[in-house]
Design an enzyme around this catalytic site. Structure first.
Site, mmCIF file in Angstrom:
data_model
loop_
_atom_site.group_PDB
_atom_site.id
_atom_site.type_symbol
_atom_site.label_atom_id
_atom_site.label_comp_id
_atom_site.label_asym_id
_atom_site.label_seq_id
_atom_site.Cartn_x
_atom_site.Cartn_y
_atom_site.Cartn_z
ATOM 1 N N VAL A 115 -4.790 -5.015 11.523
ATOM 2 C CA VAL A 115 -5.834 -6.041 11.491
ATOM 3 C C VAL A 115 -5.311 -7.383 11.006
ATOM 4 C CG1 VAL A 115 -7.983 -4.748 11.331
ATOM 5 C CG2 VAL A 115 -6.536 -4.965 9.310
ATOM 6 N N LYS A 116 -4.142 -7.376 10.339
ATOM 7 C CA LYS A 116 -3.516 -8.614 9.855
ATOM 8 C C LYS A 116 -4.494 -9.457 9.048
ATOM 9 C CE LYS A 116 0.022 -8.559 13.434
ATOM 10 N NZ LYS A 116 -0.457 -7.468 14.308
ATOM 11 N N ARG A 117 -5.125 -8.815 8.080
ATOM 12 C CA ARG A 117 -6.112 -9.509 7.267
ATOM 13 C C ARG A 117 -5.461 -10.399 6.229
ATOM 14 N NH1 ARG A 117 -10.716 -9.252 10.119
ATOM 15 N NH2 ARG A 117 -11.654 -7.206 10.142
#
Lengths: 264, 264
Positions: free
Chosen positions: B95-97
């Site tokens: 998700v590369k939050r």
């Protein structure tokens, strides 16, 4: 709706407001009467929107609050409700996306097609091809993290590269290379007003989304003095300070009038 | 399940594999027979999982592909299905939050509670407090973007700060300040094998998630030679190259055996 930044300019003038209300509901914090509703966050947001729509230049729902509860439907309903009940008030979907091209395209679809947002926040760490699928939507705003308001934002953003901190490189890239559709803006935290002044000098025409007033302690007066372009150029976000106020309308009015006072 | 990295070490040994299959379905690309299903991406993924579960060390669904179609339910069902049908094979939710603390907590809830993922990808641009809510989950893996595989990844990541490129600062922060629960790893693209070698020297014990082989053109041999720690230490991701192969099992077996050959 016209392109995002024209729309914000118009709503800023029409409502005499640079206030952006952050629609960031949390189940434990919304009044109890909403919690048992089928769409608790939507019902809560509707109350906030009805109370503030003539006082704001835009709204900004933070996607995390909906995703954490599995209430994506409430997010979609909220954006639809704003478009229906507050025409001319655009919606920034705060997701801080950043991923490789083919994936970023999916995220752009999510923000602009599935949710119908007018603008989106994005993370620059992966570089241009992670931003392009958003920037290619000329009518949508793309608001790039630059100098964020949080306590450890300097871990990377203040590292000095070629004589200047990283966040200034981001501003320069946004201004000179990523703004080919004139739809790029920057996220600049209210908690760093001197850096805001510097960024305004670097980017005299670029809108800034400014989180960090209210709960995070940023100084509204310094933000307006250092960041406004005439009577606009800023979207000053307040979430908790407005949505959980005893009287959200009064809280939004107060922020709007504090901003107005600084402009005089 | 034990902590993420122990689980990956065990699945790497048990399946003799550093292959991570990226479950990134796109409606236009999955075989037509799945498209009319009630849960098209889940049904497609189930086919892939059934064909590959003894050949992989982990799976990595990319959240964007589900979000773009509004098929979050398919994502949840996929993760549940892996846990039920492939015990001991962990799931990385890609998700590369990256967001401020209170928001990051919501994203951590989404990844670990709502979806039950065993690890998550995160973006370091906002600094430590954006990562802490993930890192605090000692049993979950937190895989930090460092040197990504995409064409413009150097826009920021290669800027030289205090004599070294930004991505090396990220590696150092991950190693020295963010790994207090021994659950941090790095994303290092296969498309930059020399930088992978450098990062392996800097972080001799840290697992790397390596995207970019297959469709993006990364060289498996260079990755293994420059990045393996003994017979492990890498999760080499392939998505399109496996899931859209005429025979996904054969494609996963081929990647596994290419990796094995490089180890001998």
């Amino acid at each position: 709706m016209a392109d995002f930044f024209s729309t914000v300019s118009e709503s800023t003038v029409r409502n005499r407001s640079m206030v952006c209300v952050g629609l960031d509901p949390a189940m434990a914090k919304i009044p109890e009467r909403f919690r048992s509703a089928e769409h608790p966050f939507f019902e809560f947001n509707r109350m906030i929107i009805d109370a503030t729509r003539d006082l704001v230049c835009c709204y900004k729902p933070q996607a995390a609050f909906y995703a954490g509860e599995g209430l994506d439907k409430d997010l979609a309903m909220t954006i639809d409700y704003i478009h229906g009940s507050a025409p001319g008030i655009p919606v920034i979907l705060d997701v801080k996306r950043g991923d490789i091209g083919s994936t970023a395209e999916q995220y752009a679809r999510e923000a602009f097609e599935r949710y119908g947002a007018d603008a989106v926040t994005v993370n620059p760490y992966m570089g241009f091809d992670a931003l392009k699928p958003f920037l290619d939507h000329a009518d949508k705003g793309v608001i790039i993290l630059c100098r964020t308001s949080n306590p450890h934002s300097g871990d990377l953003q203040n590292l000095v590269c070629d004589g200047r901190p990283l966040y200034q490189h981001v501003a320069e890239l946004a201004r000179d290379r990523w703004n080919y559709n004139h739809n790029a803006a920057l996220v600049v935290g209210a908690t760093y007003p001197e850096e805001l002044a510097l960024l305004r000098k670097m980017c005299p025409a670029m809108p800034f989304l400014v989180p960090g007033v209210g709960a995070q302690g940023g100084d509204v007066e310094a933000v307006v003095r250092n960041g406004a372009i005439g009577r606009g150029g800023l979207m000053i976000n307040s979430s908790r300070g407005i949505i959980y106020a005893a009287d959200p309308r009064a809280a939004a009015e107060k922020l709007r009038s504090t901003i107005e006072t600084c402009l005089e």
